[in-house]
Design a protein around this motif. Structure first.
Motif, PDB file in Angstrom:
ATOM      1  N   PRO A 139      11.557  -3.619   4.939  1.00  0.00           N
ATOM      2  CA  PRO A 139      10.510  -3.915   3.942  1.00  0.00           C
ATOM      3  C   PRO A 139       9.182  -4.279   4.579  1.00  0.00           C
ATOM      4  O   PRO A 139       8.125  -3.850   4.103  1.00  0.00           O
ATOM      5  CB  PRO A 139      11.101  -5.105   3.170  1.00  0.00           C
ATOM      6  N   ARG A 143       5.812  -1.768   4.526  1.00  0.00           N
ATOM      7  CA  ARG A 143       4.521  -2.212   3.989  1.00  0.00           C
ATOM      8  C   ARG A 143       3.421  -2.030   5.021  1.00  0.00           C
ATOM      9  O   ARG A 143       2.300  -1.618   4.698  1.00  0.00           O
ATOM     10  CB  ARG A 143       4.638  -3.685   3.584  1.00  0.00           C
ATOM     11  N   GLU A 257      12.404  -9.258   1.315  1.00  0.00           N
ATOM     12  CA  GLU A 257      11.744  -8.068   0.761  1.00  0.00           C
ATOM     13  C   GLU A 257      10.557  -8.463  -0.118  1.00  0.00           C
ATOM     14  O   GLU A 257       9.506  -7.821  -0.104  1.00  0.00           O
ATOM     15  CB  GLU A 257      12.753  -7.255  -0.038  1.00  0.00           C
ATOM     16  N   GLU A 258      10.737  -9.542  -0.887  1.00  0.00           N
ATOM     17  CA  GLU A 258       9.647 -10.006  -1.738  1.00  0.00           C
ATOM     18  C   GLU A 258       8.465 -10.465  -0.902  1.00  0.00           C
ATOM     19  O   GLU A 258       7.303 -10.202  -1.244  1.00  0.00           O
ATOM     20  CB  GLU A 258      10.146 -11.147  -2.629  1.00  0.00           C
ATOM     21  N   SER A 261       6.561  -7.429   0.341  1.00  0.00           N
ATOM     22  CA  SER A 261       5.784  -6.698  -0.658  1.00  0.00           C
ATOM     23  C   SER A 261       4.398  -7.277  -0.849  1.00  0.00           C
ATOM     24  O   SER A 261       3.511  -6.607  -1.373  1.00  0.00           O
ATOM     25  CB  SER A 261       6.528  -6.708  -2.003  1.00  0.00           C
ATOM     26  N   GLN A 302       3.131 -14.436  -1.188  1.00  0.00           N
ATOM     27  CA  GLN A 302       3.865 -14.565   0.058  1.00  0.00           C
ATOM     28  C   GLN A 302       4.233 -16.012   0.339  1.00  0.00           C
ATOM     29  O   GLN A 302       5.337 -16.307   0.785  1.00  0.00           O
ATOM     30  CB  GLN A 302       3.028 -14.018   1.224  1.00  0.00           C
TER      31      GLN A 302
END
Length: 453
Positions: A139, A143, A257-258, A261, A302
């Motif tokens: 991830p 990005r 993963e969050e 992103s 984040q």
């Protein structure tokens, strides 16, 4: 986020000046010139890319594995002097794990989670944990790779055409190179498969690295067998959580993963990168890759994801710390000293924390782990281990970040009626029910917050 992930880093202004092409007069090239220089750099990298192995994702894991094993072999640490599938070390690990499981049965309601106990070499650790590292790193790398394209001006994107795929290859190779080096360092120092606090190895497999443990034991003035049993107990406790708390593994990985992103970049960084590179000097390319390609920008999203991940990891580590201390009790004379040694190892920013921060841009806060241990200890002493461990049955029941700051208030809340939903709860049945619900893609839980009285 104290350490930026992968190729991220803050460029050194002095190094930029040293690497500026002659005749530039210290000025940054225009957008078109920057892209032209980047195109020349990518062309020169073509042959190197073709020899680096294939990769269909944002990280060249073939290259990562190759570099890790090469560095371990060069340092003499790939096999580390024992037979991983048998021999004296394997027998010692299995015996220690068996004893640890017996002791843990009295300290937690969660049953044994490991069906296999094995001794790993450093090479084994790299090979067995790489699939999970892929889940963690993809991830972030995805990005970052997308940021390369986003940072290009519209006219540059149109002119680039097929070169954009080479940009992806270059990023995948750079990430793979950094990942490989980090894994080699970590494999030569980690003690168990769960030392990072994440389920890196195969499910239901308890793994210890005897050679690393032997090195760790030097200077502790404790028998090696005692250290081995203590570490086996920590590994087994981790495995009990990861095997019988079905939402935990997914929640940990999903939070990474969050976090990924939310990564954004400064579009001006692409021109800075081109300004650092002399297309006729391959060494300047390597310097640019190692010093930082694009600088990430923090975002509120984040920070929120980081806080959630740190809290959850602290709760895992704190629970393991308390349960193992209760399990070994007076059985191991040096248990308290070993417990403190491992706490300091984490607090000093040991290899696990440093490498995790380098790979995914996240760093654990050791003070949170100590706070979590204090909370679990208080809840267990006040309400019993059944109620303490029942909190793992559903994420809504778990302590939050603010509870780590005031564990007494959390403990009182469990006993003042707001925790009555735990009374009569069969923890194992609840865990199985939650697992079935998650597998079917829906939950039987009500939407309201179960912790609000």
């Amino acid at each position: 986020m104290s350490n930026p992930p992968f190729g991220f880093g803050i460029p050194d202004p002095d190094k930029r000046r040293d690497n500026e092409p002659s005749g530039s007069g210290g000025e940054q090239p225009s957008g078109a010139d920057a892209f032209n220089q980047l195109g020349q750099m990518l062309s020169q990298l073509g042959q190197m890319l073709s020899q680096a192995g294939s990769s269909s994702g944002p990280v060249n894991y073939d290259l990562a594995k190759q570099i890790a094993l090469q560095q371990l072999s060069a340092s003499g640490k790939s096999e580390l002097g024992f037979a991983p599938d048998g021999g004296k070390s394997g027998t010692a690990v299995r015996d220690a794990a068996h004893l640890a499981e017996l002791w843990l049965d009295a300290a937690t309601i969660l049953p044994a989670g490991a069906t296999t106990s094995v001794a790993w070499s450093a090479r084994d650790w790299v090979e067995k944990t790489l699939p999970t590292w892929q889940r963690l790193c993809d991830p972030v790398a995805q990005r970052i790779s997308g940021a390369w394209v986003e940072a290009l001006p519209a006219e540059a994107k149109q002119a680039a055409g097929p070169l954009l795929s080479m940009v992806g290859q270059m990023g995948g190779m750079a990430f793979g190179s950094q990942l490989g080096s980090a894994l080699a360092q970590l494999a030569s120092e980690v003690l168990t498969s769960t030392e990072v606090g994440l389920p890196l190895g195969p499910a239901t497999t308890s793994a210890l690295l005897p050679a690393n443990i032997e090195k760790f034991t030097e200077g502790l003035e404790r028998p090696s067998s005692e250290v081995l049993v203590f570490l086996a107990a920590r590994e087994a406790a981790h495995q009990r959580l990861f095997a019988h708390v079905p939402w935990l593994r997914q929640r940990l990985l999903a939070t990474v993963e969050e976090f990924a992103s939310g990564i954004t970049v400064d579009t001006a960084a692409l021109e800075q990168l081109a300004g650092q590179v002399d297309p006729s000097n391959p060494e300047s390319i390597q310097e640019a890759l190692s010093s930082g390609m694009l600088e990430p920008q923090n975002s509120p999203e984040q920070q929120a994801a980081l806080s959630r991940l740190e809290t959850l990891l602290a709760l895992v580590e704190g629970w393991v710390d308390v349960v193992v201390a209760e399990a070994v009790g007076d059985r191991l004379p040096g248990a308290d000293a070993l417990r403190e040694t491992l706490r300091r190892r984490r607090a000093s920013g040991g290899p696990a924390e440093q490498t995790f921060a380098t790979l995914v841009g996240l760093e654990l806060r050791p003070r949170r782990m100590r706070a979590a241990a204090a909370l679990w200890k208080l809840v267990g002493d006040t309400h019993g281990i059944d109620k303490r461990d029942s909190l793992w049955s559903h994420p809504d029941l778990m302590p939050r970040a603010e509870d780590l700051d005031d564990p007494m208030e959390f403990s009182e809340r469990l006993g003042d009626g707001s925790g009555d939903e735990l009374e009569g709860l069969d923890p194992i049945a609840e865990l199985e029910r939650t697992q079935r619900a998650e597998e079917s893609g829906k939950s039987d839980e009500p939407k309201d917050d179960r912790r609000d009285g």
